[in-house]
Design an enzyme around this catalytic site. Sequence first.
Site, PDB file in Angstrom:
ATOM      1  N   LYS A 139       0.840  -1.205   0.000  1.00 22.15           N
ATOM      2  CA  LYS A 139       0.000   0.000   0.000  1.00 22.15           C
ATOM      3  C   LYS A 139       0.876   1.255   0.000  1.00 22.15           C
ATOM      4  CE  LYS A 139      -2.839   2.356   3.559  1.00 22.15           C
ATOM      5  NZ  LYS A 139      -1.870   3.080   4.379  1.00 22.15           N
TER       6      LYS A 139
ATOM      7  N   ARG B  69       2.902   6.016  -2.984  1.00 26.39           N
ATOM      8  CA  ARG B  69       4.075   6.860  -3.256  1.00 26.39           C
ATOM      9  C   ARG B  69       4.453   6.859  -4.740  1.00 26.39           C
ATOM     10  NH1 ARG B  69       4.255   5.811   1.865  1.00 26.39           N
ATOM     11  NH2 ARG B  69       5.466   7.058   3.332  1.00 26.39           N
TER      12      ARG B  69
ATOM     13  N   ARG C 220      -9.502  12.876  11.639  1.00 26.10           N
ATOM     14  CA  ARG C 220      -8.051  12.800  11.850  1.00 26.10           C
ATOM     15  C   ARG C 220      -7.419  14.185  11.696  1.00 26.10           C
ATOM     16  NH1 ARG C 220      -6.274   7.545   8.449  1.00 26.10           N
ATOM     17  NH2 ARG C 220      -4.287   7.859   9.515  1.00 26.10           N
TER      18      ARG C 220
ATOM     19  N   SER D 123       3.886  10.800  10.563  1.00 30.02           N
ATOM     20  CA  SER D 123       5.017  11.084   9.672  1.00 30.02           C
ATOM     21  C   SER D 123       4.525  11.598   8.327  1.00 30.02           C
ATOM     22  CB  SER D 123       5.827   9.809   9.457  1.00 30.02           C
ATOM     23  OG  SER D 123       5.065   8.882   8.689  1.00 30.02           O
TER      24      SER D 123
ATOM     25  N   ASP E 226       1.662  -0.402  11.596  1.00 33.49           N
ATOM     26  CA  ASP E 226       0.523  -0.998  10.893  1.00 33.49           C
ATOM     27  C   ASP E 226       0.420  -2.510  11.102  1.00 33.49           C
ATOM     28  OD1 ASP E 226      -0.288   1.458  10.022  1.00 33.49           O
ATOM     29  OD2 ASP E 226       0.438   1.224   7.963  1.00 33.49           O
TER      30      ASP E 226
ATOM     31  N   LYS F   9      -5.546   6.851  13.956  1.00 34.34           N
ATOM     32  CA  LYS F   9      -5.701   6.144  12.666  1.00 34.34           C
ATOM     33  C   LYS F   9      -7.193   6.058  12.325  1.00 34.34           C
ATOM     34  CE  LYS F   9      -1.173   4.962  12.901  1.00 34.34           C
ATOM     35  NZ  LYS F   9      -0.109   5.303  11.983  1.00 34.34           N
TER      36      LYS F   9
ATOM     37  N   ARG G 227      -7.526  -2.680   9.799  1.00 31.51           N
ATOM     38  CA  ARG G 227      -6.569  -3.411  10.672  1.00 31.51           C
ATOM     39  C   ARG G 227      -7.294  -4.048  11.865  1.00 31.51           C
ATOM     40  NH1 ARG G 227      -2.628  -3.178   7.096  1.00 31.51           N
ATOM     41  NH2 ARG G 227      -2.112  -1.099   6.407  1.00 31.51           N
TER      42      ARG G 227
HETATM   43  O1  LIG Z   1       3.385   7.203   4.994  1.00 29.58           O
HETATM   44  C1  LIG Z   1       2.600   6.259   4.915  1.00 29.58           C
HETATM   45  O2  LIG Z   1       2.281   5.739   3.825  1.00 29.58           O
HETATM   46  C2  LIG Z   1       2.012   5.732   6.155  1.00 29.58           C
HETATM   47  C3  LIG Z   1       2.486   6.130   7.383  1.00 29.58           C
HETATM   48  C4  LIG Z   1       1.984   5.618   8.664  1.00 29.58           C
HETATM   49  O3  LIG Z   1       1.197   6.614   9.290  1.00 29.58           O
HETATM   50  P1  LIG Z   1       1.752   7.611  10.445  1.00 29.58           P
HETATM   51  O4  LIG Z   1       2.923   8.316   9.938  1.00 29.58           O
HETATM   52  O5  LIG Z   1       0.580   8.516  10.665  1.00 29.58           O
HETATM   53  O6  LIG Z   1       2.088   6.747  11.624  1.00 29.58           O
HETATM   54  C5  LIG Z   1       1.127   4.370   8.458  1.00 29.58           C
HETATM   55  O7  LIG Z   1       0.396   4.080   9.622  1.00 29.58           O
HETATM   56  C6  LIG Z   1       0.187   4.513   7.310  1.00 29.58           C
HETATM   57  O8  LIG Z   1      -0.562   3.351   7.104  1.00 29.58           O
HETATM   58  C7  LIG Z   1       0.908   4.774   6.018  1.00 29.58           C
HETATM   59  C1  LIG Z   2      -3.335   4.039   9.110  1.00 26.49           C
HETATM   60  C2  LIG Z   2      -3.341   3.498   7.903  1.00 26.49           C
HETATM   61  O1  LIG Z   2      -3.452   4.181   6.721  1.00 26.49           O
HETATM   62  P1  LIG Z   2      -3.609   5.742   6.420  1.00 26.49           P
HETATM   63  O2  LIG Z   2      -2.954   6.528   7.522  1.00 26.49           O
HETATM   64  O3  LIG Z   2      -2.930   5.941   5.116  1.00 26.49           O
HETATM   65  O4  LIG Z   2      -5.079   6.009   6.346  1.00 26.49           O
HETATM   66  C3  LIG Z   2      -3.177   2.037   7.744  1.00 26.49           C
HETATM   67  O5  LIG Z   2      -3.009   1.577   6.604  1.00 26.49           O
HETATM   68  O6  LIG Z   2      -3.239   1.294   8.724  1.00 26.49           O
END
Ligand SMILES: O=C(O)C1=C[C@@H](OP(=O)(O)O)[C@@H](O)[C@H](O)C1
Ligand SMILES: C=C(OP(=O)(O)O)C(=O)O
EC number: 2.5.1.19
Length: 456
Positions: A30, A35, A129, A173, A317, A344, A404
């Site tokens: 994903k 990206r 969010r 991030s 994740d 999340k 999840r």
């Molecule tokens: O940069 C990304 O693609 C992601 C960063 C993570 O989020 P956070 O940076 O909010 O932890 C992750 O949980 C999300 O599923 C995908």
């Molecule tokens: C938090 C997730 O995705 P996103 O932040 O991209 O919605 C995830 O894939 O668990």
Amino acid sequence: MTQDGMPEQFDVIVTPARELRGELRAQPSKNYTTRYLLAAALAEGETRVVGVATSEDAAAMLRCLRDWGAGVDLVGEDAVIRGFGVRPRPGVTLNPGNAGAVARFLMGVSALTTRTTFVTDYPDSLGRRPQGDLLGALERLGAQVSSDGGRLPITISGPVRGGPLEVSAERSSQYASALMFLAPLLPQGLDLHLTGDIKSHAPLRQTLDTLSAFGIRWTATEDLRRVTVPGAQAYRPGRVLVPGDYPGSAAILAAAALLPGEVRLSNLREDDLQGEKEAVNVLREMGADIAREGDTLTVRGGRPLRAVRRDGDSFTDAVQALTAAAAFARGQTTWENVATLRLKECDRISDTRAELERLGLRASETDSSLSVEGLDSEERGAEALGRGARLPGGVRVSGHGDHRMIMLLTLLGLRAAAPLTVSGAHHIRKSYPQFFRHLESLGAKFEYVALPDERP
Ligand SMILES: O=C(O)C1=C[C@@H](OP(=O)(O)O)[C@@H](O)[C@H](O)C1
Ligand SMILES: C=C(OP(=O)(O)O)C(=O)O
């Protein structure tokens, strides 16, 4: 019915399983799909993204890029993108669905436009969010921003020039990643200073890895506190290959560890920046038998597991999938430093605790940690069936509209004594549309109960 033969919206009834056996190929990542698609759109010319994810989040990115003026063709399993480079179409309204990373990355890039509006049809999930840290950074760069108290709907107008910029990486991030995607296309680039207790280092490194794959130069300190991307660069079109997905695969690995049998999972590179790769080591530390041969992992399941105490931020994740393993491990497992899980698709700390308790497990939380007492340590209400203790099951639990959580609860159902119903299980499609089909191919049995068609 949809293409996958499952209802549009459904609850799933999980039948207890005796074993899991078979072979699977891990779905495409994903995080790399989102990206690579974005970077391809930021390049002028044609890029082939080989083997893109088919999830709702991938579809959300494709839809938004098309709406912004990119050419998007799906050719077999690949996406062929003709990029808009520095000129996404102005005055467009984008709907990133429920995809946090997609929304945030596009918000960063929207500073290239004179006006982009972001809306969501998931007001109770993505709509809740926080986006304020990113919006504040864009405003400091000179963008005009309007929002609903730092939440969607949001309108962003550039242009911005670039230069030194602080951005908090404490809540997510994705804000810093968003600015990294924008940076090379600004006249002055960005000299980013990531403030606060930086979370999710792994996705930040995946962003930098993506920039490199598209010919963008950058420098960063080892701790990622400072990231410098020179300006006036161009994303180079070409061909990129999406690797296998560790976060979704963590759920398959945990399921395979929880039940007797043997599962082989291919397409998972050892040399990969996805933090959730660590799920393999966590499961091994818990006592799971997992062998690697090249890109293939083999799990010989059903071994007794023991609890662990780990900093979960590096595999954010995979925490839910690993919690399923922890629920059947001897002792109390604690995931520390996971405060961002509250931000999340649902509150993955409190909502997980509530669902575990509903299933008869003992769980507890602090602001930044989640603990679960494994069933084997007490055998409370457990019934020895096959190898290892089982949850009583026979109840209905909530998926909280979170893919999840749905993975976690499904795994618990596989090791229950009586069937378990997980509500709103169609939300699995956000990141892992074939999740149930993959488990079925290993021998699991599910019943899909169609819901009245209400969005989301
Ligand atoms: O940069 C990304 O693609 C992601 C960063 C993570 O989020 P956070 O940076 O909010 O932890 C992750 O949980 C999300 O599923 C995908
Ligand atoms: C938090 C997730 O995705 P996103 O932040 O991209 O919605 C995830 O894939 O668990």
